[in-house]
Design a protein around this motif. Structure first.
Motif, PDB file in Angstrom:
ATOM      1  N   SER A  36      -9.391   1.786   2.489  1.00 23.87           N
ATOM      2  CA  SER A  36      -7.931   1.902   2.433  1.00 23.87           C
ATOM      3  C   SER A  36      -7.505   3.006   1.477  1.00 23.87           C
ATOM      4  O   SER A  36      -6.565   3.757   1.755  1.00 23.87           O
ATOM      5  CB  SER A  36      -7.323   0.563   2.015  1.00 23.87           C
ATOM      6  N   GLU A  37      -8.207   3.123   0.360  1.00 23.83           N
ATOM      7  CA  GLU A  37      -7.864   4.180  -0.610  1.00 23.83           C
ATOM      8  C   GLU A  37      -8.107   5.561  -0.005  1.00 23.83           C
ATOM      9  O   GLU A  37      -7.296   6.479  -0.189  1.00 23.83           O
ATOM     10  CB  GLU A  37      -8.696   4.023  -1.886  1.00 23.83           C
ATOM     11  N   ILE A  73     -14.354  -7.324   0.442  1.00 25.41           N
ATOM     12  CA  ILE A  73     -13.127  -6.941  -0.270  1.00 25.41           C
ATOM     13  C   ILE A  73     -13.239  -5.522  -0.795  1.00 25.41           C
ATOM     14  O   ILE A  73     -12.319  -4.710  -0.664  1.00 25.41           O
ATOM     15  CB  ILE A  73     -12.866  -7.934  -1.423  1.00 25.41           C
ATOM     16  N   ASP A  74     -14.386  -5.211  -1.402  1.00 26.35           N
ATOM     17  CA  ASP A  74     -14.580  -3.886  -1.987  1.00 26.35           C
ATOM     18  C   ASP A  74     -14.540  -2.797  -0.922  1.00 26.35           C
ATOM     19  O   ASP A  74     -13.952  -1.731  -1.137  1.00 26.35           O
ATOM     20  CB  ASP A  74     -15.922  -3.829  -2.728  1.00 26.35           C
ATOM     21  N   VAL A  95     -13.123  -2.878   2.086  1.00 27.17           N
ATOM     22  CA  VAL A  95     -11.760  -2.751   2.628  1.00 27.17           C
ATOM     23  C   VAL A  95     -10.895  -1.939   1.670  1.00 27.17           C
ATOM     24  O   VAL A  95     -10.146  -1.046   2.085  1.00 27.17           O
ATOM     25  CB  VAL A  95     -11.136  -4.149   2.874  1.00 27.17           C
ATOM     26  N   LEU A  96     -11.026  -2.228   0.401  1.00 24.84           N
ATOM     27  CA  LEU A  96     -10.246  -1.513  -0.598  1.00 24.84           C
ATOM     28  C   LEU A  96     -10.618  -0.029  -0.612  1.00 24.84           C
ATOM     29  O   LEU A  96      -9.743   0.844  -0.611  1.00 24.84           O
ATOM     30  CB  LEU A  96     -10.486  -2.156  -1.970  1.00 24.84           C
ATOM     31  N   ALA A 131      -5.481   6.173   2.548  1.00 23.46           N
ATOM     32  CA  ALA A 131      -4.196   6.402   1.884  1.00 23.46           C
ATOM     33  C   ALA A 131      -4.073   7.868   1.465  1.00 23.46           C
ATOM     34  O   ALA A 131      -2.989   8.459   1.545  1.00 23.46           O
ATOM     35  CB  ALA A 131      -4.035   5.486   0.676  1.00 23.46           C
ATOM     36  N   ASP A 145       0.849  -1.196   0.000  1.00 29.19           N
ATOM     37  CA  ASP A 145       0.000   0.000   0.000  1.00 29.19           C
ATOM     38  C   ASP A 145       0.885   1.247   0.000  1.00 29.19           C
ATOM     39  O   ASP A 145       2.099   1.164  -0.212  1.00 29.19           O
ATOM     40  CB  ASP A 145      -0.985  -0.015   1.183  1.00 29.19           C
ATOM     41  N   VAL A 146       0.286   2.404   0.239  1.00 32.76           N
ATOM     42  CA  VAL A 146       1.025   3.657   0.126  1.00 32.76           C
ATOM     43  C   VAL A 146       2.178   3.721   1.141  1.00 32.76           C
ATOM     44  O   VAL A 146       3.193   4.371   0.882  1.00 32.76           O
ATOM     45  CB  VAL A 146       0.065   4.862   0.262  1.00 32.76           C
ATOM     46  N   GLN A 175     -16.441   3.564  -7.566  1.00 35.52           N
ATOM     47  CA  GLN A 175     -16.879   2.314  -8.218  1.00 35.52           C
ATOM     48  C   GLN A 175     -17.256   1.260  -7.187  1.00 35.52           C
ATOM     49  O   GLN A 175     -18.127   0.434  -7.413  1.00 35.52           O
ATOM     50  CB  GLN A 175     -15.758   1.726  -9.092  1.00 35.52           C
ATOM     51  N   LEU A 176     -16.564   1.274  -6.074  1.00 36.88           N
ATOM     52  CA  LEU A 176     -16.678   0.185  -5.101  1.00 36.88           C
ATOM     53  C   LEU A 176     -17.862   0.336  -4.161  1.00 36.88           C
ATOM     54  O   LEU A 176     -18.425  -0.663  -3.707  1.00 36.88           O
ATOM     55  CB  LEU A 176     -15.383   0.102  -4.277  1.00 36.88           C
ATOM     56  N   PHE A 230      -3.107  -7.944  -0.182  1.00 35.99           N
ATOM     57  CA  PHE A 230      -3.755  -6.668  -0.472  1.00 35.99           C
ATOM     58  C   PHE A 230      -2.849  -5.816  -1.341  1.00 35.99           C
ATOM     59  O   PHE A 230      -1.629  -5.824  -1.188  1.00 35.99           O
ATOM     60  CB  PHE A 230      -4.048  -5.927   0.842  1.00 35.99           C
ATOM     61  N   ARG A 236      -7.663  -1.444   7.677  1.00 31.59           N
ATOM     62  CA  ARG A 236      -8.249  -2.509   6.856  1.00 31.59           C
ATOM     63  C   ARG A 236      -8.782  -3.648   7.720  1.00 31.59           C
ATOM     64  O   ARG A 236      -9.858  -4.193   7.462  1.00 31.59           O
ATOM     65  CB  ARG A 236      -7.213  -3.036   5.855  1.00 31.59           C
ATOM     66  N   GLY A 257      -7.333   6.562  -7.050  1.00 29.94           N
ATOM     67  CA  GLY A 257      -7.898   6.385  -5.707  1.00 29.94           C
ATOM     68  C   GLY A 257      -9.367   6.677  -5.540  1.00 29.94           C
ATOM     69  O   GLY A 257     -10.160   5.770  -5.267  1.00 29.94           O
ATOM     70  N   SER A 281      -4.077   1.264  -4.930  1.00 27.81           N
ATOM     71  CA  SER A 281      -3.831   1.886  -6.233  1.00 27.81           C
ATOM     72  C   SER A 281      -2.388   2.360  -6.366  1.00 27.81           C
ATOM     73  O   SER A 281      -1.847   2.389  -7.468  1.00 27.81           O
ATOM     74  CB  SER A 281      -4.803   3.032  -6.487  1.00 27.81           C
ATOM     75  N   LEU A 301     -11.818   4.845  -7.862  1.00 28.52           N
ATOM     76  CA  LEU A 301     -12.044   3.478  -7.397  1.00 28.52           C
ATOM     77  C   LEU A 301     -13.076   3.448  -6.285  1.00 28.52           C
ATOM     78  O   LEU A 301     -13.968   2.601  -6.276  1.00 28.52           O
ATOM     79  CB  LEU A 301     -10.751   2.881  -6.855  1.00 28.52           C
ATOM     80  N   ALA A 353     -17.360 -10.684  -1.520  1.00 29.59           N
ATOM     81  CA  ALA A 353     -16.928  -9.753  -2.564  1.00 29.59           C
ATOM     82  C   ALA A 353     -17.088  -8.308  -2.093  1.00 29.59           C
ATOM     83  O   ALA A 353     -16.258  -7.443  -2.402  1.00 29.59           O
ATOM     84  CB  ALA A 353     -17.714  -9.985  -3.853  1.00 29.59           C
ATOM     85  N   LEU A 389      -1.814   1.605   7.674  1.00 26.98           N
ATOM     86  CA  LEU A 389      -3.178   1.374   7.192  1.00 26.98           C
ATOM     87  C   LEU A 389      -3.671  -0.040   7.458  1.00 26.98           C
ATOM     88  O   LEU A 389      -4.851  -0.340   7.297  1.00 26.98           O
ATOM     89  CB  LEU A 389      -3.251   1.659   5.692  1.00 26.98           C
TER      90      LEU A 389
END
Lengths: 130, 123
Positions: free
Chosen positions: B38-39, B31-32, B34-35, B42, A42-43, B98-99, A73, B13, B92, A76, B95, B28, B9
């Protein structure tokens, strides 16, 4: 098959979040570089991942295979590091392949259509032959 | 519960994953979510210059994650445009949109609050 360990470099953050190792291999006489990533990319460890990929790309490999079955994991920023390497390799006439992404990583590759840009295989053997 | 994050991070998560499973989100969607979280987190680390906080809770219908930091997002179109296929930056917030089922962003000089909604499939 020769399995000559050329430069096992391990990238670790303060919490050992990401581990990467590099080996030089060959398949049917064709050399390739195998980068194995595990943990979480990750970042927070992006600089290390980028540095590692930049260093390997600079060696002008004809084929760089990133084995990621142990990567839980990827965000981006890590994807960007891979796409950056992909672009640089492409300019050099080389190829990047990814192997065995876990579900979360595969999701990221699919959503961004990166899996249409960079070939993804189930095994290193298939990637090396492909 | 409120989690403060600064340089790591992974706990963010892990917390989201635990809550998402407790809320019975399908795999599914876990996962989305968490992603997505996290973005957002971040971006705090990359841009905000402050710690961030995460609050997360759910009811029968949805799970909600609220992230806050002292950064400022000046672009009202942030995350609305898909980066080109070979783009090596800027995925970032796109996404995240979308999620998640709904994304609300409020940002001014006092800070940025991003609220993510993920619907829980009803039987």
């Amino acid at each position: 098959m020769n399995d000559h360990t050329q430069r096992p470099s391990v990238v670790q953050t303060g919490v050992d979040l990401l581990t990467a190792s590099v080996t030089a291999r060959e398949s049917a006489g064709e050399p390739y570089t195998l980068v194995t990533l595990s943990g979480e990319a990750d970042v927070t460890n992006n600089d290390q991942l980028r540095d590692l990929l930049d260093a390997e790309v600079a060696k002008q490999p004809s084929h760089l295979i990133v084995e990621m079955s142990g990567l839980r994991f990827m965000d981006s920023s890590a994807l960007h590091a891979l796409l950056r390497a992909n672009r640089a390799l492409d300019r050099q006439g080389g190829v990047l392949s990814l192997v065995s992404p876990q579900e979360a990583v595969a999701r990221m590759l699919h959503l961004t259509a990166a899996d249409r840009l960079v070939p993804v295989y189930d095994t290193v053997e298939e990637a090396a032959a492909g | 519960m409120t989690l403060t994050y600064t340089t790591d991070l992974s706990p963010v998560r892990a917390l989201v994953e635990a809550h998402a499973r407790a809320a019975r989100l399908p795999e599914a969607k876990v996962i989305d979510l968490v992603l997505a979280v996290s973005e957002v987190a971040a971006n705090t680390l990359r841009h905000a210059g402050s710690p961030g906080t995460l609050d997360i809770w759910h009811d029968d219908r949805e799970i909600i994650c609220v992230l806050h930091d002292k950064g400022f997002i000046s672009d009202p179109m942030a995350g609305h445009q898909r980066p080109g296929p070979e783009a090596t930056q800027g995925h970032g917030l796109w996404l995240v949109r979308q999620l998640c089922d709904l994304v609300e962003i409020r940002s001014d000089e006092t800070g940025t609050t991003i609220r993510l909604h993920m619907g829980i499939p009803q039987p």
